[in-house]
Design an enzyme around this catalytic site. Structure first.
Site, PDB file in Angstrom:
ATOM      1  N   ASP A 176       4.296  -9.858  32.038  1.00 56.60           N
ATOM      2  CA  ASP A 176       3.266  -9.040  31.394  1.00 56.60           C
ATOM      3  C   ASP A 176       3.818  -8.313  30.168  1.00 56.60           C
ATOM      4  OD1 ASP A 176       0.751  -8.061  31.071  1.00 56.60           O
ATOM      5  OD2 ASP A 176       0.761  -6.768  32.843  1.00 56.60           O
ATOM      6  N   LYS A 193      -2.108   3.501  14.515  1.00 58.38           N
ATOM      7  CA  LYS A 193      -3.507   3.452  14.053  1.00 58.38           C
ATOM      8  C   LYS A 193      -4.192   4.798  14.340  1.00 58.38           C
ATOM      9  CE  LYS A 193      -5.556   0.546  12.440  1.00 58.38           C
ATOM     10  NZ  LYS A 193      -5.712   0.107  11.009  1.00 58.38           N
ATOM     11  N   ASP A 229     -10.416   0.073  18.511  1.00 57.35           N
ATOM     12  CA  ASP A 229     -10.767   0.805  19.742  1.00 57.35           C
ATOM     13  C   ASP A 229      -9.527   1.155  20.554  1.00 57.35           C
ATOM     14  OD1 ASP A 229     -10.117  -1.777  20.614  1.00 57.35           O
ATOM     15  OD2 ASP A 229     -11.960  -2.064  21.769  1.00 57.35           O
ATOM     16  N   ILE A 255       0.823  -1.222   0.000  1.00 56.10           N
ATOM     17  CA  ILE A 255       0.000   0.000   0.000  1.00 56.10           C
ATOM     18  C   ILE A 255       0.856   1.271   0.000  1.00 56.10           C
ATOM     19  CG2 ILE A 255      -2.100  -0.993   1.007  1.00 56.10           C
ATOM     20  CD1 ILE A 255      -1.163   0.263   3.732  1.00 56.10           C
ATOM     21  N   ILE A 266      -6.524 -15.744  21.263  1.00 56.99           N
ATOM     22  CA  ILE A 266      -7.396 -16.933  21.238  1.00 56.99           C
ATOM     23  C   ILE A 266      -6.794 -18.056  20.390  1.00 56.99           C
ATOM     24  CG2 ILE A 266      -9.670 -17.756  20.418  1.00 56.99           C
ATOM     25  CD1 ILE A 266     -10.918 -15.273  21.728  1.00 56.99           C
ATOM     26  N   PRO A 267      -6.360 -17.801  19.143  1.00 62.87           N
ATOM     27  CA  PRO A 267      -5.758 -18.914  18.373  1.00 62.87           C
ATOM     28  C   PRO A 267      -4.458 -19.433  18.984  1.00 62.87           C
ATOM     29  CG  PRO A 267      -6.130 -16.995  16.964  1.00 62.87           C
ATOM     30  CD  PRO A 267      -6.515 -16.588  18.343  1.00 62.87           C
ATOM     31  N   TYR A 313       1.756   0.213  18.119  1.00 62.18           N
ATOM     32  CA  TYR A 313       0.670  -0.177  17.194  1.00 62.18           C
ATOM     33  C   TYR A 313      -0.490   0.812  17.274  1.00 62.18           C
ATOM     34  CZ  TYR A 313      -3.705  -2.408  15.812  1.00 62.18           C
ATOM     35  OH  TYR A 313      -4.939  -2.640  15.267  1.00 62.18           O
ATOM     36  N   PHE A 328      -8.109  -2.345   5.161  1.00 65.84           N
ATOM     37  CA  PHE A 328      -7.773  -3.172   6.331  1.00 65.84           C
ATOM     38  C   PHE A 328      -6.262  -3.311   6.526  1.00 65.84           C
ATOM     39  CE2 PHE A 328     -11.926  -4.907   5.084  1.00 65.84           C
ATOM     40  CZ  PHE A 328     -12.561  -5.110   6.291  1.00 65.84           C
TER      41      PHE A 328
HETATM   42  P1  NAD Z   1      -3.751  -9.096  10.031  1.00 64.71           P
HETATM   43  O1  NAD Z   1      -2.396  -8.824  10.582  1.00 64.71           O
HETATM   44  O2  NAD Z   1      -4.319 -10.463  10.188  1.00 64.71           O
HETATM   45  O3  NAD Z   1      -3.767  -8.773   8.473  1.00 64.71           O
HETATM   46  C1  NAD Z   1      -3.147  -7.638   7.934  1.00 64.71           C
HETATM   47  C2  NAD Z   1      -3.015  -7.845   6.426  1.00 64.71           C
HETATM   48  O4  NAD Z   1      -2.428  -6.650   5.863  1.00 64.71           O
HETATM   49  C3  NAD Z   1      -2.095  -9.013   6.045  1.00 64.71           C
HETATM   50  O5  NAD Z   1      -2.691  -9.791   5.034  1.00 64.71           O
HETATM   51  C4  NAD Z   1      -0.826  -8.311   5.518  1.00 64.71           C
HETATM   52  O6  NAD Z   1      -0.143  -9.052   4.521  1.00 64.71           O
HETATM   53  C5  NAD Z   1      -1.405  -7.024   4.957  1.00 64.71           C
HETATM   54  N1  NAD Z   1      -0.389  -5.967   4.918  1.00 64.71           N
HETATM   55  C6  NAD Z   1       0.467  -5.595   5.909  1.00 64.71           C
HETATM   56  N2  NAD Z   1       1.282  -4.611   5.475  1.00 64.71           N
HETATM   57  C7  NAD Z   1       0.915  -4.340   4.194  1.00 64.71           C
HETATM   58  C8  NAD Z   1       1.373  -3.407   3.219  1.00 64.71           C
HETATM   59  N3  NAD Z   1       2.379  -2.561   3.502  1.00 64.71           N
HETATM   60  N4  NAD Z   1       0.772  -3.397   2.016  1.00 64.71           N
HETATM   61  C9  NAD Z   1      -0.246  -4.250   1.744  1.00 64.71           C
HETATM   62  N5  NAD Z   1      -0.712  -5.172   2.609  1.00 64.71           N
HETATM   63  C10 NAD Z   1      -0.134  -5.201   3.833  1.00 64.71           C
HETATM   64  O7  NAD Z   1      -4.693  -7.992  10.670  1.00 64.71           O
HETATM   65  P2  NAD Z   1      -6.228  -8.076  11.100  1.00 64.71           P
HETATM   66  O8  NAD Z   1      -6.316  -8.553  12.490  1.00 64.71           O
HETATM   67  O9  NAD Z   1      -6.996  -8.752  10.032  1.00 64.71           O
HETATM   68  O10 NAD Z   1      -6.591  -6.519  11.105  1.00 64.71           O
HETATM   69  C11 NAD Z   1      -7.057  -5.879   9.931  1.00 64.71           C
HETATM   70  C12 NAD Z   1      -7.383  -4.440  10.242  1.00 64.71           C
HETATM   71  O11 NAD Z   1      -8.385  -4.367  11.249  1.00 64.71           O
HETATM   72  C13 NAD Z   1      -6.182  -3.636  10.762  1.00 64.71           C
HETATM   73  O12 NAD Z   1      -6.242  -2.347  10.196  1.00 64.71           O
HETATM   74  C14 NAD Z   1      -6.412  -3.591  12.262  1.00 64.71           C
HETATM   75  O13 NAD Z   1      -5.841  -2.428  12.817  1.00 64.71           O
HETATM   76  C15 NAD Z   1      -7.928  -3.563  12.329  1.00 64.71           C
HETATM   77  N6  NAD Z   1      -8.524  -4.102  13.554  1.00 64.71           N
HETATM   78  C16 NAD Z   1      -8.181  -5.351  13.980  1.00 64.71           C
HETATM   79  C17 NAD Z   1      -8.804  -5.888  15.121  1.00 64.71           C
HETATM   80  C18 NAD Z   1      -8.476  -7.281  15.620  1.00 64.71           C
HETATM   81  O14 NAD Z   1      -9.013  -7.689  16.648  1.00 64.71           O
HETATM   82  N7  NAD Z   1      -7.648  -8.066  14.943  1.00 64.71           N
HETATM   83  C19 NAD Z   1      -9.739  -5.112  15.803  1.00 64.71           C
HETATM   84  C20 NAD Z   1     -10.048  -3.830  15.340  1.00 64.71           C
HETATM   85  C21 NAD Z   1      -9.440  -3.352  14.201  1.00 64.71           C
HETATM   86  O1  TDX Z   2      -0.199 -15.209  24.588  1.00 64.62           O
HETATM   87  C1  TDX Z   2      -0.904 -14.242  24.932  1.00 64.62           C
HETATM   88  N1  TDX Z   2      -1.329 -14.145  26.223  1.00 64.62           N
HETATM   89  C2  TDX Z   2      -2.091 -13.118  26.673  1.00 64.62           C
HETATM   90  O2  TDX Z   2      -2.472 -13.081  27.860  1.00 64.62           O
HETATM   91  C3  TDX Z   2      -1.284 -13.204  23.997  1.00 64.62           C
HETATM   92  C4  TDX Z   2      -0.825 -13.264  22.571  1.00 64.62           C
HETATM   93  C5  TDX Z   2      -2.077 -12.180  24.455  1.00 64.62           C
HETATM   94  N2  TDX Z   2      -2.464 -12.117  25.764  1.00 64.62           N
HETATM   95  C6  TDX Z   2      -3.364 -11.025  26.202  1.00 64.62           C
HETATM   96  C7  TDX Z   2      -2.971  -9.633  25.797  1.00 64.62           C
HETATM   97  C8  TDX Z   2      -4.312  -8.945  25.639  1.00 64.62           C
HETATM   98  O3  TDX Z   2      -4.781  -8.498  26.908  1.00 64.62           O
HETATM   99  O4  TDX Z   2      -4.613 -11.277  25.551  1.00 64.62           O
HETATM  100  C9  TDX Z   2      -5.249 -10.048  25.156  1.00 64.62           C
HETATM  101  C10 TDX Z   2      -5.453 -10.050  23.640  1.00 64.62           C
HETATM  102  O5  TDX Z   2      -4.156  -9.974  23.041  1.00 64.62           O
HETATM  103  P1  TDX Z   2      -3.967  -9.857  21.443  1.00 64.62           P
HETATM  104  O6  TDX Z   2      -4.643 -11.004  20.783  1.00 64.62           O
HETATM  105  O7  TDX Z   2      -2.521  -9.644  21.189  1.00 64.62           O
HETATM  106  O8  TDX Z   2      -4.854  -8.577  21.099  1.00 64.62           O
HETATM  107  P2  TDX Z   2      -4.788  -7.036  21.572  1.00 64.62           P
HETATM  108  O9  TDX Z   2      -3.430  -6.639  21.989  1.00 64.62           O
HETATM  109  O10 TDX Z   2      -5.930  -6.818  22.519  1.00 64.62           O
HETATM  110  O11 TDX Z   2      -5.108  -6.322  20.150  1.00 64.62           O
HETATM  111  C11 TDX Z   2      -6.109  -6.892  19.265  1.00 64.62           C
HETATM  112  O12 TDX Z   2      -7.306  -6.186  19.334  1.00 64.62           O
HETATM  113  C12 TDX Z   2      -7.316  -4.871  18.817  1.00 64.62           C
HETATM  114  C13 TDX Z   2      -5.597  -6.916  17.834  1.00 64.62           C
HETATM  115  O13 TDX Z   2      -4.365  -7.618  17.772  1.00 64.62           O
HETATM  116  C14 TDX Z   2      -5.449  -5.521  17.279  1.00 64.62           C
HETATM  117  O14 TDX Z   2      -5.086  -5.569  15.908  1.00 64.62           O
HETATM  118  C15 TDX Z   2      -6.760  -4.811  17.411  1.00 64.62           C
HETATM  119  O15 TDX Z   2      -6.624  -3.487  17.022  1.00 64.62           O
END
Ligand code: NAD
Ligand code: TDX
Length: 331
Positions: free
Chosen positions: A269, A151, A121, A58, A188-189, A147, A77
């Protein structure tokens, strides 16, 4: 319509592409750099007549300009998305999340293209566990991690470009997503797959941090509602009233997977670890009539666990490298 979806090979982007194909007649162009976080297999089974994949960055001005010029709307995204990585290596967060968004904004400005920016958020910082408040569209920005700071920066660029250049843009800020196709680095995963490979789950700190969980399918339907019916220049918070502590979520996973609920380790932590996120989603519900469909978290979690059990070929190749990265970060 032809919709350009950036980051469409990532977790939420790929869920959104499947959603678009199922729920609309639109054609989709995915632009994704295929970083470690992407998985082409998340897009398997989609009709080639409607979904085109472009590998690219991008931040690549010419490529982005060409793709935006031939699209009716952009849903953005693409991002570096993982807090732990942003503490270890912030550079690419600034490049992708800030400069990448800037590159897209300049292209949609040139071509007058509808733009939806997907955000988090986490831009609002965190709440105390006993705070009666939740985040709303008027909460001041106060990001904690590299991060969330990048954002927040990208959101501010979108707001400024919208006001100064009259872009047809919207923003959504969503809470923590779960569901299929999520990278095994995320909470979770990571715990599900640790149990599946015979490792113990790991909880940061005291495990009392609270996240507000929403199924990725509900995030997709909300983004589509904003894309279709959102008011120009507005921000919408997306959440499904899913607050739970990490300890509660982990215990549910352990019980569903037939393990003892105390079968995990507490580890050091995360620096700057946000305590609690919570979303007030009144605006999107009242203004756009959006409602989440996956309101039973236990059911959504059980289905997600089944998905990881049944799709080992999707996540197994990622697991060892992910845990090696965590070992480096903890060292
Ligand atoms: P993700 O890390 O799973 O996926 C990000 C994708 O963006 C990947 O496919 C990666 O290859 C691509 N990408 C990264 N850098 C790039 C670049 N320079 N050019 C083109 N593609 C690029 O992320 P996600 O969890 O699916 O999050 C997607 C969006 O949603 C993000 O903007 C994130 O901030 C937002 N978001 C995520 C969560 C969450 O819980 N995961 C919550 C709220 C908002
Ligand atoms: O192994 C772990 N153990 C643990 O306790 C990991 C990986 C995380 N955690 C905790 C940290 C957080 O309190 O679990 C919570 C969730 O962690 P993440 O999955 O890393 O998510 P978080 O940091 O909350 O951010 C996620 O939600 C907002 C997404 O990764 C972001 O992209 C999104 O913007």
């Amino acid at each position: 319509m032809k919709i350009l979806v950036t980051g469409g090979a990532g977790f939420i982007g790929s869920n959104f592409v499947h959603h678009l194909v199922r729920e609309t007649q639109d054609d989709v162009v995915v632009l994704d750099a295929l970083t470690y976080a992407a998985n082409r297999d998340s897009l398997l089974g989609l009709p080639e007549s409607r979904v085109t994949f472009v590998e690219g960055d991008i931040c690549d001005r010419r490529l982005v300009d060409d793709l935006v010029a031939s699209s009716d709307a952009v849903v953005h995204f693409a991002a570096e998305s993982h807090n732990d990585n942003s503490l270890a290596e912030p550079d690419r967060f600034v490049t992708t999340n800030v400069l990448g968004t800037f590159t897209l904004l300049e292209a949609v400005r040139r071509h007058g293209t509808r733009f939806h920016h997907v955000s988090t958020d986490e831009v609002y910082g965190d709440l105390a566990l006993d705070d009666p408040e939740r985040f709303s569209e008027s909460t001041p920005y106060n990001p904690s991690s590299p991060y969330s700071a990048t954002k927040a920066s990208s959101d501010l660029l979108v707001r400024a470009w919208t006001r100064s250049f009259d872009l047809d843009a919207t923003i959504s800020n969503c809470s923590n997503n779960y569901g299929p196709f999520q990278h095994v680095e995320k909470f979770i995963p990571r715990q599900i797959t640790n149990i599946l490979v015979g490792d113990r789950p790991v909880l940061y700190g005291d495990g009392r941090n609270v996240r507000d969980w929403i199924h990725a399918e509900d995030h997709s339907s909300a983004v589509l509602a904003v894309l279709r019916r959102g008011r120009r220049g507005e921000t919408y918070l997306i959440g499904a009233d899913g607050e739970a502590s990490n300890l509660e979520v982990l215990r549910k996973i352990l019980v569903i997977m037939g393990r003892d609920a105390s079968d995990f380790d507490l580890v050091r932590d995360r620096p700057g670890h946000d305590r609690r996120y919570a979303i007030d989603s009144t605006k999107i519900r009242e203004e756009l009539g959006w409602r989440p469909a996956h309101v039973d978290f236990d059911e959504g979690l059980a289905a997600t666990i089944s998905w990881y059990r049944e799709n080992g070929q999707w996540w197994q190749p990622l697991k060892a490298a992910t845990e090696a990265r965590y070992r480096d970060q903890q060292a």
